[in-house]
Design a protein around this motif. Structure first.
Motif, PDB file in Angstrom:
ATOM      1  N   VAL A 230       0.837  -1.205   0.000  1.00 61.12           N
ATOM      2  CA  VAL A 230       0.000   0.000   0.000  1.00 61.12           C
ATOM      3  C   VAL A 230       0.873   1.257   0.000  1.00 61.12           C
ATOM      4  O   VAL A 230       0.529   2.265  -0.610  1.00 61.12           O
ATOM      5  CB  VAL A 230      -0.971  -0.014   1.198  1.00 61.12           C
ATOM      6  N   THR A 231       2.014   1.201   0.666  1.00 56.63           N
ATOM      7  CA  THR A 231       2.945   2.335   0.641  1.00 56.63           C
ATOM      8  C   THR A 231       3.358   2.663  -0.786  1.00 56.63           C
ATOM      9  O   THR A 231       3.358   3.829  -1.209  1.00 56.63           O
ATOM     10  CB  THR A 231       4.202   2.029   1.482  1.00 56.63           C
ATOM     11  N   GLU A 232       3.691   1.640  -1.543  1.00 56.47           N
ATOM     12  CA  GLU A 232       4.079   1.844  -2.940  1.00 56.47           C
ATOM     13  C   GLU A 232       2.890   2.323  -3.768  1.00 56.47           C
ATOM     14  O   GLU A 232       3.028   3.154  -4.673  1.00 56.47           O
ATOM     15  CB  GLU A 232       4.645   0.544  -3.516  1.00 56.47           C
ATOM     16  N   LEU A 233       1.695   1.827  -3.459  1.00 55.39           N
ATOM     17  CA  LEU A 233       0.488   2.245  -4.169  1.00 55.39           C
ATOM     18  C   LEU A 233       0.226   3.738  -3.962  1.00 55.39           C
ATOM     19  O   LEU A 233      -0.099   4.460  -4.916  1.00 55.39           O
ATOM     20  CB  LEU A 233      -0.713   1.426  -3.692  1.00 55.39           C
ATOM     21  N   VAL A 234       0.353   4.187  -2.729  1.00 57.18           N
ATOM     22  CA  VAL A 234       0.134   5.607  -2.435  1.00 57.18           C
ATOM     23  C   VAL A 234       1.100   6.465  -3.244  1.00 57.18           C
ATOM     24  O   VAL A 234       0.717   7.486  -3.829  1.00 57.18           O
ATOM     25  CB  VAL A 234       0.300   5.872  -0.921  1.00 57.18           C
ATOM     26  N   HIS A 235       2.361   6.055  -3.296  1.00 58.92           N
ATOM     27  CA  HIS A 235       3.357   6.795  -4.071  1.00 58.92           C
ATOM     28  C   HIS A 235       2.979   6.811  -5.557  1.00 58.92           C
ATOM     29  O   HIS A 235       3.069   7.854  -6.224  1.00 58.92           O
ATOM     30  CB  HIS A 235       4.728   6.152  -3.880  1.00 58.92           C
ATOM     31  N   MET A 239       2.182  10.157  -7.852  1.00 60.96           N
ATOM     32  CA  MET A 239       3.053  10.477  -8.985  1.00 60.96           C
ATOM     33  C   MET A 239       2.269  10.626 -10.285  1.00 60.96           C
ATOM     34  O   MET A 239       2.601  11.487 -11.112  1.00 60.96           O
ATOM     35  CB  MET A 239       4.128   9.395  -9.144  1.00 60.96           C
ATOM     36  N   LYS A 240       1.246   9.837 -10.477  1.00 60.89           N
ATOM     37  CA  LYS A 240       0.523   9.935 -11.746  1.00 60.89           C
ATOM     38  C   LYS A 240      -0.507  11.068 -11.751  1.00 60.89           C
ATOM     39  O   LYS A 240      -1.148  11.311 -12.772  1.00 60.89           O
ATOM     40  CB  LYS A 240      -0.134   8.598 -12.099  1.00 60.89           C
ATOM     41  N   ASN A 241      -0.636  11.760 -10.615  1.00 65.90           N
ATOM     42  CA  ASN A 241      -1.547  12.905 -10.546  1.00 65.90           C
ATOM     43  C   ASN A 241      -0.797  14.225 -10.447  1.00 65.90           C
ATOM     44  O   ASN A 241      -1.345  15.229  -9.983  1.00 65.90           O
ATOM     45  CB  ASN A 241      -2.498  12.753  -9.361  1.00 65.90           C
ATOM     46  N   GLN A 242       0.464  14.234 -10.876  1.00 63.76           N
ATOM     47  CA  GLN A 242       1.236  15.475 -10.889  1.00 63.76           C
ATOM     48  C   GLN A 242       0.648  16.461 -11.901  1.00 63.76           C
ATOM     49  O   GLN A 242       0.016  16.054 -12.873  1.00 63.76           O
ATOM     50  CB  GLN A 242       2.688  15.169 -11.211  1.00 63.76           C
ATOM     51  N   GLY A 247       1.395  12.311  -1.641  1.00 65.62           N
ATOM     52  CA  GLY A 247       0.818  11.259  -0.815  1.00 65.62           C
ATOM     53  C   GLY A 247       1.910  10.505  -0.090  1.00 65.62           C
ATOM     54  O   GLY A 247       3.000  10.285  -0.640  1.00 65.62           O
ATOM     55  N   ALA A 248       1.645  10.136   1.147  1.00 62.58           N
ATOM     56  CA  ALA A 248       2.623   9.387   1.930  1.00 62.58           C
ATOM     57  C   ALA A 248       1.928   8.762   3.127  1.00 62.58           C
ATOM     58  O   ALA A 248       0.803   9.139   3.483  1.00 62.58           O
ATOM     59  CB  ALA A 248       3.769  10.275   2.397  1.00 62.58           C
ATOM     60  N   ILE A 249       2.620   7.812   3.735  1.00 58.47           N
ATOM     61  CA  ILE A 249       2.182   7.214   4.994  1.00 58.47           C
ATOM     62  C   ILE A 249       3.145   7.680   6.066  1.00 58.47           C
ATOM     63  O   ILE A 249       4.346   7.422   5.990  1.00 58.47           O
ATOM     64  CB  ILE A 249       2.166   5.675   4.896  1.00 58.47           C
ATOM     65  N   GLY A 250       2.627   8.404   7.042  1.00 54.58           N
ATOM     66  CA  GLY A 250       3.490   8.972   8.066  1.00 54.58           C
ATOM     67  C   GLY A 250       3.423   8.247   9.396  1.00 54.58           C
ATOM     68  O   GLY A 250       4.438   7.997  10.024  1.00 54.58           O
ATOM     69  N   HIS A 251       2.236   7.873   9.821  1.00 54.98           N
ATOM     70  CA  HIS A 251       2.064   7.251  11.134  1.00 54.98           C
ATOM     71  C   HIS A 251       1.740   5.776  10.954  1.00 54.98           C
ATOM     72  O   HIS A 251       0.815   5.420  10.212  1.00 54.98           O
ATOM     73  CB  HIS A 251       0.943   7.944  11.911  1.00 54.98           C
ATOM     74  N   THR A 274      -3.897  17.558  -2.647  1.00 58.17           N
ATOM     75  CA  THR A 274      -3.761  18.267  -3.910  1.00 58.17           C
ATOM     76  C   THR A 274      -4.697  19.462  -3.879  1.00 58.17           C
ATOM     77  O   THR A 274      -5.499  19.614  -2.951  1.00 58.17           O
ATOM     78  CB  THR A 274      -4.041  17.367  -5.124  1.00 58.17           C
ATOM     79  N   HIS A 275      -4.576  20.339  -4.883  1.00 59.20           N
ATOM     80  CA  HIS A 275      -5.312  21.604  -4.845  1.00 59.20           C
ATOM     81  C   HIS A 275      -6.618  21.570  -5.630  1.00 59.20           C
ATOM     82  O   HIS A 275      -7.335  22.570  -5.662  1.00 59.20           O
ATOM     83  CB  HIS A 275      -4.429  22.732  -5.384  1.00 59.20           C
ATOM     84  N   LEU A 276      -6.926  20.447  -6.264  1.00 63.41           N
ATOM     85  CA  LEU A 276      -8.172  20.319  -7.022  1.00 63.41           C
ATOM     86  C   LEU A 276      -9.037  19.250  -6.374  1.00 63.41           C
ATOM     87  O   LEU A 276      -8.598  18.107  -6.196  1.00 63.41           O
ATOM     88  CB  LEU A 276      -7.875  19.951  -8.479  1.00 63.41           C
ATOM     89  N   LEU A 277     -10.266  19.617  -6.031  1.00 64.19           N
ATOM     90  CA  LEU A 277     -11.126  18.711  -5.273  1.00 64.19           C
ATOM     91  C   LEU A 277     -11.413  17.428  -6.036  1.00 64.19           C
ATOM     92  O   LEU A 277     -11.371  16.335  -5.465  1.00 64.19           O
ATOM     93  CB  LEU A 277     -12.437  19.426  -4.907  1.00 64.19           C
ATOM     94  N   ASP A 278     -11.717  17.526  -7.323  1.00 61.06           N
ATOM     95  CA  ASP A 278     -12.027  16.319  -8.105  1.00 61.06           C
ATOM     96  C   ASP A 278     -10.832  15.381  -8.140  1.00 61.06           C
ATOM     97  O   ASP A 278     -10.975  14.155  -8.030  1.00 61.06           O
ATOM     98  CB  ASP A 278     -12.452  16.694  -9.532  1.00 61.06           C
ATOM     99  N   LYS A 279      -9.640  15.946  -8.304  1.00 64.16           N
ATOM    100  CA  LYS A 279      -8.433  15.125  -8.334  1.00 64.16           C
ATOM    101  C   LYS A 279      -8.207  14.454  -6.979  1.00 64.16           C
ATOM    102  O   LYS A 279      -7.867  13.266  -6.908  1.00 64.16           O
ATOM    103  CB  LYS A 279      -7.211  15.968  -8.707  1.00 64.16           C
ATOM    104  N   LEU A 280      -8.415  15.220  -5.899  1.00 65.66           N
ATOM    105  CA  LEU A 280      -8.229  14.670  -4.555  1.00 65.66           C
ATOM    106  C   LEU A 280      -9.177  13.504  -4.309  1.00 65.66           C
ATOM    107  O   LEU A 280      -8.774  12.440  -3.821  1.00 65.66           O
ATOM    108  CB  LEU A 280      -8.447  15.772  -3.520  1.00 65.66           C
TER     109      LEU A 280
END
Length: 397
Positions: A230-235, A239-242, A247-251, A274-280
């Protein structure tokens, strides 16, 4: 540098956490400076400080500017402080040049922006904007069980104004970038068009605890392996939404967290912004769709829920235009930028036209005692603040 003498850190920065004795001392110094500049101080019941420079039209709504004076436990000298003291410098400049404005100008110090001692961040501006109730804010407690309301009273900074009763013509916040983009692009000014929205997704992966030495590899139900996938998935999703998506896992909590037991459960939080609601929303939806399948393939289960969220603010186009025009007029190099961190301006944007101005910081470092800016960057940011505020407050000839 004078403000930084109050609540010094152990490595050159500051520890002036909200509602501490050091915070009270910093507030008192700020009030002294404001009154010396001819301003009158107002204080609301959340401890927000409002220093007013009168305008020529008593019926005109004020133009606000400012940020916060509280710091992280190991914070720098400039995070928040630049926006407050840069605002003070603009007032002194107006006084020196005998500049009069139609609209009053108000310099604000918002209480508890950092949210370190009392969560959440931007607490008092959130009450001002109607995001939280004052009673709820007063009940927030620190690590020692002390409440926000009690500590605000203890340090003597409870005002009598109703929070949010003030009306604004506009609001400008000067701030260090807290990231590396402006320095890397060799730009003096960041014209902030949006703030990032965020989603905190708390995830639980459940497998089966078993002995690391005696359980064959093909028979394991390793929750830790699920975390890795899942960590790799988040990354990958970020990356594909640049551009401007992260995105990251912190805790992470691993159970039973023993060196010779395969993890039977992992609980962790994904931070997506991210700064766009639809993208988020699409990023979160992809995580929720793909993560369970990845986990199922290795024999573990995946569950999640959103435990924190903040929709991305788009700052007022007229105010943003005033910032951009000021940078152009003054000849400063500039670029549009999205704020990667939350700021009081993000809440105030919901109740008044708002914009932010950013200046670079060395290596993008912030929330760190080594945080640093140059005098030239501070001057550029404050120059742009002055001209944007004057354009909005309307100079009277």
């Amino acid at each position: 540098m004078e403000m930084a003498k109050i609540g010094p850190g152990i490595a050159g920065g500051n520890n002036r956490q909200t509602l501490t004795d050091e915070d009270a001392e910093g507030r008192a110094l700020f009030q002294t400076w404001c009154e010396a500049a001819g301003m009158t101080m107002g204080l609301d019941t959340m401890g927000n400080m409002f220093a007013t420079r009168a305008g020529t039209d008593p019926d005109a709504l004020p133009v606000y500017m400012g940020s916060h004076l509280d710091t992280q436990p190991t914070g720098g000298k400039y995070d928040g402080v630049l926006g407050v003291l840069g605002g003070l410098e603009t007032i002194r400049t107006m006084n020196d040049l005998d500049v009069k404005t139609k609209h009053p100008i108000v310099l604000v110090n918002w209480t508890n922006e950092e949210g370190t001692r009392f969560a959440p961040a931007m607490l008092s501006s959130g009450v001002f904007a109607g995001k939280h109730t004052q009673d709820w804010a007063y009940d927030r407690v620190d690590a020692e069980g002390k409440s926000f309301g009690d500590e605000l009273k203890r340090i003597g900074w409870v005002g009598d104004e109703t929070v949010g009763a003030r009306k604004m013509h506009a609001m400008f916040e000067l701030h260090i970038e807290q990231g590396p983009i402006l320095e890397a692009e060799d730009k003096d000014i960041g014209v902030v068009t949006h703030g990032q929205g965020l989603r905190w997704i708390e995830c639980t992966i459940t497998g089966k605890e078993s002995h690391t030495g005696s359980t064959p590899m093909h028979m394991r139900k390793n929750a830790g392996r699920g975390l890795a996938l899942v960590t790799e998935l988040v990354h990958e999703i970020a990356m594909k939404n640049q551009p401007n998506a992260v995105g990251a896992i912190g805790h992470v909590d691993v159970y039973p967290n023993s060196r010779n037991i395969i993890p039977g459960k992992v609980v962790f939080t994904v931070d997506m912004r991210t700064h766009l609601l639809d993208k988020l929303n699409a990023m979160v939806a992809e995580l929720m769709e793909r993560a369970p399948k990845l986990c199922e393939e290795i024999g573990v289960s995946f569950d999640c829920e959103i435990v924190g969220q903040f929709d991305p603010p788009a700052f007022d186009e007229t105010c943003v235009g005033a910032v951009r025009d000021a940078a152009v007029e003054l000849g400063y190099s500039h670029m549009d930028i999205v704020s990667g961190a939350g700021h009081d301006a993000c809440w105030i944007n919901d109740v008044a036209p708002t914009a932010m101005i950013m200046c670079p910081c060395v290596d993008g470092l912030s929330h760190n005692e080594a945080e640093e800016i140059s005098k030239e960057w501070a001057q550029a940011g404050t120059d742009v603040l002055l001209h944007a505020v004057l354009a909005t407050a309307e100079i009277v000839e």
